[in-house]
Design a protein around this motif. Structure first.
Motif, short mmCIF file in Angstrom:
data_model
loop_
_atom_site.label_atom_id
_atom_site.label_comp_id
_atom_site.label_asym_id
_atom_site.label_seq_id
_atom_site.Cartn_x
_atom_site.Cartn_y
_atom_site.Cartn_z
N ILE A 191 2.14 9.89 -3.54
CA ILE A 191 0.94 10.64 -3.85
C ILE A 191 0.01 10.76 -2.65
O ILE A 191 -0.72 11.73 -2.49
N ARG A 241 -2.79 0.93 -0.66
CA ARG A 241 -3.34 2.27 -0.45
C ARG A 241 -3.17 2.66 1.02
O ARG A 241 -3.52 1.89 1.93
N ALA A 251 -2.61 4.89 -7.49
CA ALA A 251 -2.24 5.96 -8.43
C ALA A 251 -1.89 5.41 -9.81
O ALA A 251 -2.03 6.10 -10.82
N SER A 252 -1.44 4.18 -9.85
CA SER A 252 -1.06 3.56 -11.12
C SER A 252 -2.27 3.22 -11.98
O SER A 252 -2.14 2.88 -13.15
N PHE A 298 4.46 16.80 -3.53
CA PHE A 298 3.10 16.30 -3.43
C PHE A 298 2.22 17.10 -2.48
O PHE A 298 1.00 17.10 -2.60
N ASP A 353 2.48 0.98 -4.68
CA ASP A 353 1.70 0.16 -5.60
C ASP A 353 1.65 -1.28 -5.11
O ASP A 353 2.51 -1.72 -4.33
#
Length: 401
Positions: A15, A166, A158-159, A45, A126
């Motif tokens: 993402i 990040r 994003a989760s 994306f 993540d």
């Protein structure tokens, strides 16, 4: 630091790929040429069309066909050899694992394995994936190969979770790479003061005494010094030359008196001083407040000497390495050596108007570098950009070798 660099940007399917549009703009603004290779999933994306528009280069994601419909099977080699730097951002856990193991199942990985340049990777995933032992093993193995990791930051993921993983922001990526490139450069943490261009000495509000100096030699010196890691103060007389480098502070002046004041202001903490400006030797004794009208057949203007900037700096020199320029038309070598001694210089750069392609106005120059030992290093006719590199290399050899 990135001006003139060829940068290959590899984008993988995460993402954070949407941030690469901002990264591309920053790289272009920094003066780099950018080409982009995507994995198949990355195009879900971020749009290849958007990236191609921003980079002004085609975006590739697979082995492609050229205009003759022949498969360009070795474009990964071309891209890998073309790049001065490769950045993989975002770098997903999947791609990092493949990079670490040498797996090569897409064009991006083929480019990575073909690259001869420094490779930077910015992980994005993540938090549990980021902390996983296999991911950490990939980081360690990639760094052992000489790749450079741009660490992920903590934040909202994003989760929906909050934690490490990040991708670094585009501005942070640019700052990280700039700082990395500065390491080991010979003029890192050094201050270089350079004077450039002509000076204009006013006769009246519309007329002046000047010369044909374009200022290009001084600007090329400033750019070359910055690329070697220096913090540069460039004091320039009136010129159309421009410079776009965060390590260069440009101080615009007009007259010899203004250049004198500015040079002395920045002199005390300078490590290297290069006086490349063509300073007017004389100025009108009086400046008319109104435009002088055309009347008599002759007009006499009384002139007085300007302060000698280079001589004055030589008189108060402490630890600075002071370099002057000598533009001569006769007895070139003798005059340059005399100026070297008279003005207490560490070196002088001699060029002659008798040499075709040297001197004012052009894009080339032909010089001899003479130091206090009267060691003379003469160079062929070159572009002023290359001449600037030669001058700085001679200074570094004598000052820091």
């Amino acid at each position: 630091m990135l001006s003139g660099k060829n940068i290959l940007l590899g984008i993988t399917g995460g993402i954070a790929a949407y941030k690469t549009t901002f990264l591309v703009r920053l790289l272009i603004k920094a003066g780099a040429t950018v080409k982009i290779v995507l994995t198949d999933s990355a195009s879900s994306f971020v749009s290849p069309l958007t990236l191609a528009t921003l980079s002004k280069n085609p975006v590739v994601s697979d082995f492609v066909k050229n205009e003759d419909h022949i498969t360009d099977w070795n474009n990964h080699v071309k891209l890998g050899l073309w790049a001065d730097l490769m950045i993989i951002a975002p770098a997903t856990a999947n791609t990092l694992s493949k990079m670490a193991s040498g797996n090569c199942d897409n064009l991006l990985l083929a480019c990575y394995l073909s690259a001869k340049c420094p490779v930077f990777f910015a992980p994005a995933m993540d938090l549990d994936m980021y902390r996983h032992p296999t991911t950490k093993a990939s980081f360690k193995k990639l760094e052992s190969y000489g790749n450079v990791m741009i660490p992920a930051t903590s934040g909202e993921l994003a989760s929906g979770l909050h934690g490490e993983g990040r991708m670094a922001e585009p501005e942070a990526i640019l700052s990280f790479i700039n700082a990395f490139l500065l390491k080991g450069l010979p003029l890192r943490n050094k201050k270089v003061l350079i004077t450039a261009g002509p000076t204009y000495e006013a006769i009246d509000p519309v007329r002046f005494i000047g010369n044909h100096s374009s200022g290009l030699m001084g600007f090329e010196l400033a750019n070359a010094a910055a690329k070697l890691g220096a913090q540069v103060i460039l004091v320039s007389g009136p010129t159309h030359c421009t410079i776009n480098n965060d390590l260069v502070t440009l101080v615009r002046v007009v007259s010899a008196d203004e250049m004198y004041d500015s040079a002395h202001q920045h002199y005390s903490d300078a490590d290297i001083v290069i006086c490349a400006a063509a300073v007017a030797d004389y100025k009108p004794k009086e400046q008319a407040e109104q435009k002088i009208k055309k009347s008599d057949a002759e007009l006499n203007i009384a002139l007085v000497k300007n302060k000698d900037i280079l001589f004055s700096l030589g008189q108060i020199k402490k630890d600075q390495y002071l370099v002057g320029f000598a533009l001569e038309t006769e007895n070139e070598l003798e005059n340059a050596k005399a100026k070297l001694e008279r003005k207490n210089l560490d070196a002088i750069v001699l060029n002659s108007l008798n040499d075709k392609g040297a001197g004012f106005g052009g894009k080339t120059n032909k010089i001899s570098f003479i130091d206090t030992n009267l060691t003379i290093q003469t160079f062929d006719l070159k572009t002023k950009a290359d001449v600037a590199k030669d001058i700085l290399n001679e200074i570094i050899k004598r000052r820091y070798a």
